[in-house]
Motif scaffolding. Structure first.
Motif, PDB file in Angstrom:
ATOM      1  N   SER A 159       5.288  -3.177   5.340  1.00 47.61           N
ATOM      2  CA  SER A 159       3.670  -3.313   5.374  1.00 47.61           C
ATOM      3  C   SER A 159       3.203  -2.010   5.779  1.00 47.61           C
ATOM      4  CB  SER A 159       3.564  -4.148   6.546  1.00 47.61           C
ATOM      5  OG  SER A 159       3.956  -3.891   7.731  1.00 47.61           O
ATOM      6  N   ILE A 160       3.733  -1.008   6.388  1.00 48.85           N
ATOM      7  CA  ILE A 160       3.059   0.259   6.793  1.00 48.85           C
ATOM      8  C   ILE A 160       3.072   0.963   5.525  1.00 48.85           C
ATOM      9  CG2 ILE A 160       3.240   2.316   8.002  1.00 48.85           C
ATOM     10  CD1 ILE A 160       4.619   0.500  10.192  1.00 48.85           C
ATOM     11  N   ASP A 161       4.047   1.141   4.657  1.00 50.36           N
ATOM     12  CA  ASP A 161       4.170   1.948   3.774  1.00 50.36           C
ATOM     13  C   ASP A 161       3.016   1.395   2.653  1.00 50.36           C
ATOM     14  OD1 ASP A 161       6.017   3.451   4.615  1.00 50.36           O
ATOM     15  OD2 ASP A 161       7.775   2.755   3.587  1.00 50.36           O
ATOM     16  N   ALA A 162       2.944  -0.175   2.298  1.00 51.92           N
ATOM     17  CA  ALA A 162       2.074  -0.453   1.521  1.00 51.92           C
ATOM     18  C   ALA A 162       0.458  -0.234   1.914  1.00 51.92           C
ATOM     19  CB  ALA A 162       2.096  -2.116   1.751  1.00 51.92           C
ATOM     20  N   ALA A 163       0.307  -0.032   3.152  1.00 47.45           N
ATOM     21  CA  ALA A 163      -0.944   0.244   3.599  1.00 47.45           C
ATOM     22  C   ALA A 163      -1.433   1.685   3.291  1.00 47.45           C
ATOM     23  CB  ALA A 163      -0.960  -0.021   5.108  1.00 47.45           C
ATOM     24  N   LEU A 164      -0.229   2.360   3.402  1.00 47.54           N
ATOM     25  CA  LEU A 164      -0.298   3.774   3.030  1.00 47.54           C
ATOM     26  C   LEU A 164      -0.766   4.141   1.427  1.00 47.54           C
ATOM     27  CD1 LEU A 164       2.275   5.795   5.181  1.00 47.54           C
ATOM     28  CD2 LEU A 164      -0.237   6.054   5.172  1.00 47.54           C
ATOM     29  N   ARG A 165       0.082   3.415   0.558  1.00 44.56           N
ATOM     30  CA  ARG A 165      -0.109   3.575  -0.723  1.00 44.56           C
ATOM     31  C   ARG A 165      -1.694   3.131  -0.902  1.00 44.56           C
ATOM     32  NH1 ARG A 165       5.194   1.712  -0.598  1.00 44.56           N
ATOM     33  NH2 ARG A 165       6.695   3.273  -1.576  1.00 44.56           N
ATOM     34  N   GLU A 166      -2.030   1.975  -0.406  1.00 49.62           N
ATOM     35  CA  GLU A 166      -3.602   1.619  -0.627  1.00 49.62           C
ATOM     36  C   GLU A 166      -4.525   2.540  -0.138  1.00 49.62           C
ATOM     37  OE1 GLU A 166      -6.383  -2.235   0.604  1.00 49.62           O
ATOM     38  OE2 GLU A 166      -4.099  -2.187   1.286  1.00 49.62           O
ATOM     39  N   ALA A 167      -4.222   3.147   0.908  1.00 50.38           N
ATOM     40  CA  ALA A 167      -5.155   4.051   1.476  1.00 50.38           C
ATOM     41  C   ALA A 167      -5.331   5.472   0.582  1.00 50.38           C
ATOM     42  CB  ALA A 167      -4.886   4.675   3.058  1.00 50.38           C
ATOM     43  N   LEU A 168      -3.829   5.760   0.050  1.00 47.01           N
ATOM     44  CA  LEU A 168      -3.884   6.950  -0.787  1.00 47.01           C
ATOM     45  C   LEU A 168      -4.571   7.069  -1.974  1.00 47.01           C
ATOM     46  CD1 LEU A 168      -0.157   7.931   0.127  1.00 47.01           C
ATOM     47  CD2 LEU A 168      -2.242   9.557   0.506  1.00 47.01           C
ATOM     48  N   VAL A 169      -4.860   5.833  -2.381  1.00 48.28           N
ATOM     49  CA  VAL A 169      -5.789   5.429  -3.965  1.00 48.28           C
ATOM     50  C   VAL A 169      -6.920   6.313  -3.706  1.00 48.28           C
ATOM     51  CG1 VAL A 169      -6.711   3.871  -5.219  1.00 48.28           C
ATOM     52  CG2 VAL A 169      -4.599   3.482  -4.280  1.00 48.28           C
ATOM     53  N   ASP A 170      -7.654   6.038  -2.560  1.00 44.94           N
ATOM     54  CA  ASP A 170      -9.058   6.321  -2.382  1.00 44.94           C
ATOM     55  C   ASP A 170      -9.195   7.875  -1.300  1.00 44.94           C
ATOM     56  OD1 ASP A 170     -10.132   4.397  -3.933  1.00 44.94           O
ATOM     57  OD2 ASP A 170      -9.834   3.182  -2.228  1.00 44.94           O
ATOM     58  N   HIS A 171      -8.222   8.078  -0.781  1.00 43.04           N
ATOM     59  CA  HIS A 171      -8.465   9.208   0.394  1.00 43.04           C
ATOM     60  C   HIS A 171      -7.234  10.119   0.202  1.00 43.04           C
ATOM     61  CE1 HIS A 171     -11.184   6.545   2.314  1.00 43.04           C
ATOM     62  NE2 HIS A 171     -10.284   5.520   2.341  1.00 43.04           N
ATOM     63  N   PRO A 172      -7.598  11.447   0.611  1.00 45.76           N
ATOM     64  CA  PRO A 172      -6.414  12.483   0.799  1.00 45.76           C
ATOM     65  C   PRO A 172      -5.240  12.195   1.684  1.00 45.76           C
ATOM     66  CG  PRO A 172      -8.597  13.219   1.900  1.00 45.76           C
ATOM     67  CD  PRO A 172      -8.963  12.062   0.992  1.00 45.76           C
ATOM     68  N   VAL A 173      -4.487  12.714   1.938  1.00 47.80           N
ATOM     69  CA  VAL A 173      -3.146  12.578   2.714  1.00 47.80           C
ATOM     70  C   VAL A 173      -3.625  12.609   4.131  1.00 47.80           C
ATOM     71  CG1 VAL A 173      -0.776  13.240   3.508  1.00 47.80           C
ATOM     72  CG2 VAL A 173      -1.561  13.360   0.975  1.00 47.80           C
ATOM     73  N   ALA A 174      -4.352  13.217   4.623  1.00 50.35           N
ATOM     74  CA  ALA A 174      -4.628  13.727   5.973  1.00 50.35           C
ATOM     75  C   ALA A 174      -5.383  12.173   6.718  1.00 50.35           C
ATOM     76  CB  ALA A 174      -5.168  14.783   6.460  1.00 50.35           C
ATOM     77  N   LYS A 175      -6.545  11.864   5.694  1.00 47.45           N
ATOM     78  CA  LYS A 175      -7.380  10.733   6.113  1.00 47.45           C
ATOM     79  C   LYS A 175      -6.625   9.601   5.858  1.00 47.45           C
ATOM     80  CE  LYS A 175     -11.974   8.786   5.504  1.00 47.45           C
ATOM     81  NZ  LYS A 175     -13.156   8.962   4.907  1.00 47.45           N
ATOM     82  N   ALA A 176      -5.611   9.231   5.005  1.00 47.56           N
ATOM     83  CA  ALA A 176      -5.135   8.225   4.798  1.00 47.56           C
ATOM     84  C   ALA A 176      -4.023   7.963   5.976  1.00 47.56           C
ATOM     85  CB  ALA A 176      -4.239   8.073   3.261  1.00 47.56           C
ATOM     86  N   ALA A 177      -3.519   9.002   6.195  1.00 47.49           N
ATOM     87  CA  ALA A 177      -2.392   8.858   7.565  1.00 47.49           C
ATOM     88  C   ALA A 177      -3.180   8.543   8.786  1.00 47.49           C
ATOM     89  CB  ALA A 177      -1.688  10.308   7.693  1.00 47.49           C
ATOM     90  N   LYS A 178      -4.267   9.081   9.059  1.00 48.26           N
ATOM     91  CA  LYS A 178      -5.138   8.901  10.185  1.00 48.26           C
ATOM     92  C   LYS A 178      -5.616   7.233  10.139  1.00 48.26           C
ATOM     93  CE  LYS A 178      -9.437  10.432  12.635  1.00 48.26           C
ATOM     94  NZ  LYS A 178     -10.550  11.229  12.583  1.00 48.26           N
TER      95      LYS A 178
END
Length: 297
Positions: free
Chosen positions: A243-262
């Motif tokens: 679920s964490i990886d799924a959330a990261l993949r979703e966040a990376l669609v619209d955000h750069p790595v740093a912001k998605a990770a935060k």
């Protein structure tokens, strides 16, 4: 200056009229005038609406329209809207809010009928004004399912939502519903509002478990609204690696790595550096997959 919205001869069509949720004095002049002008009132329970009409000194033809009304009845009403004023009311409050009616509105709209709504009382909105819980963002979810498994699954859908939750409930089910909400959401701040606008109006606040215990041996009467506060700012969502990886993949669609990770680290209460590393790995996987896709065959 006279109110130009009140006319003696309204256009034919469908009029969605909110009615009092308790105190009959809450009926608006415009709603009363529209009821008086109706050729037919489609009522959830004609016996309940008859009391309101009696209070207003009106005698208007009524027909039942409720959850069990079939397509034939809807089509009859839609046909009459071409030349007549058809008023839709529920037993109390605003029609369509956890009440029948949306299919009638949908069919009337498809038929090109004139449709208007007369806003007014709504138990859910009135309850949130009484509760003292955050009202800047809220979700109305109607009645919870009867069966325990379906109820738990429904509650789980709302766990991560940072908003006040509103439910309608009956007295005999109230304590169990509050306990189920505590089990699925955590023991959040909550409120139980009932008999709104009536003589014995009350809004009791406390935690979900406190309220469940309060009503366990004394189920209340009347119309009831449960309100559940949003999760605390420091309350984090639980999640496994998938679920964490799924959330990261979703966040990376619209955000750069740093912001998605935060964003994901805050959501799950995890170390930002660890999530940043996982985000880089996922980003790298995505880049490799893209390179393979465009490689010459």
């Amino acid at each position: 200056m006279p109110d130009s919205t009140i006319t003696k001869s309204p256009l034919p069509g469908l009029y969605i009229v909110a009615t009092p949720i308790g105190n009959l004095g809450d009926i608006s002049p415009r709603a009363a005038a529209t009821l008086a002008s109706a050729d037919l009132i489609a009522a959830e329970d004609t016996r309940v609406t008859a009391k309101l009409l009696s209070h207003l000194g009106l005698r208007i033809a009524m027909t039942p329209y409720h959850d069990h009304s079939d397509e034939y009845i809807r089509q009859q009403l839609v046909a009459r809207m071409a030349d007549e004023v058809i008023v839709l009311v529920s037993d109390a409050g605003t029609p369509l809010i956890s009440d029948p009616g949306y299919k009638l509105v949908r069919d009337a709209r498809h038929a090109g009928r004139h449709i208007t709504t007369l806003p007014g009382p709504c138990a859910a909105i009135a309850a949130i004004t009484l509760s003292g819980l955050p009202s800047d963002r809220f979700l109305f979810a109607g009645f919870l399912p009867n069966k325990a498994k379906a109820r738990a699954d429904t509650i789980a859908e709302f766990k991560a939502l940072r908003a006040t939750l509103l439910f309608y409930e009956s007295g005999p089910r109230l304590s169990a519903a509050l306990a189920a909400l505590a089990d699925g959401l955590g023991n959040r701040e909550a409120a139980v509002a009932r008999e709104i606008s009536k003589l014995y109006e009350e809004c009791v606040t406390g935690t979900l478990l406190d309220l469940s215990a309060r009503y366990a041996d004394a189920p209340p009467k009347g119309e009831i609204v449960i309100l559940v506060g949003p999760p605390d700012a420091d309350q984090h969502e639980e999640g496994d690696d998938d679920s964490i990886d799924a959330a990261l993949r979703e966040a990376l669609v619209d955000h750069p790595v740093a912001k998605a990770a935060k964003t994901v680290a805050k959501r799950f209460g995890l170390e930002r550096q660890d999530i940043y590393a996982r985000a880089l790995a996922i980003k790298g996987e995505a880049s490799n997959d893209a390179a393979i896709d465009i490689a010459p065959k």
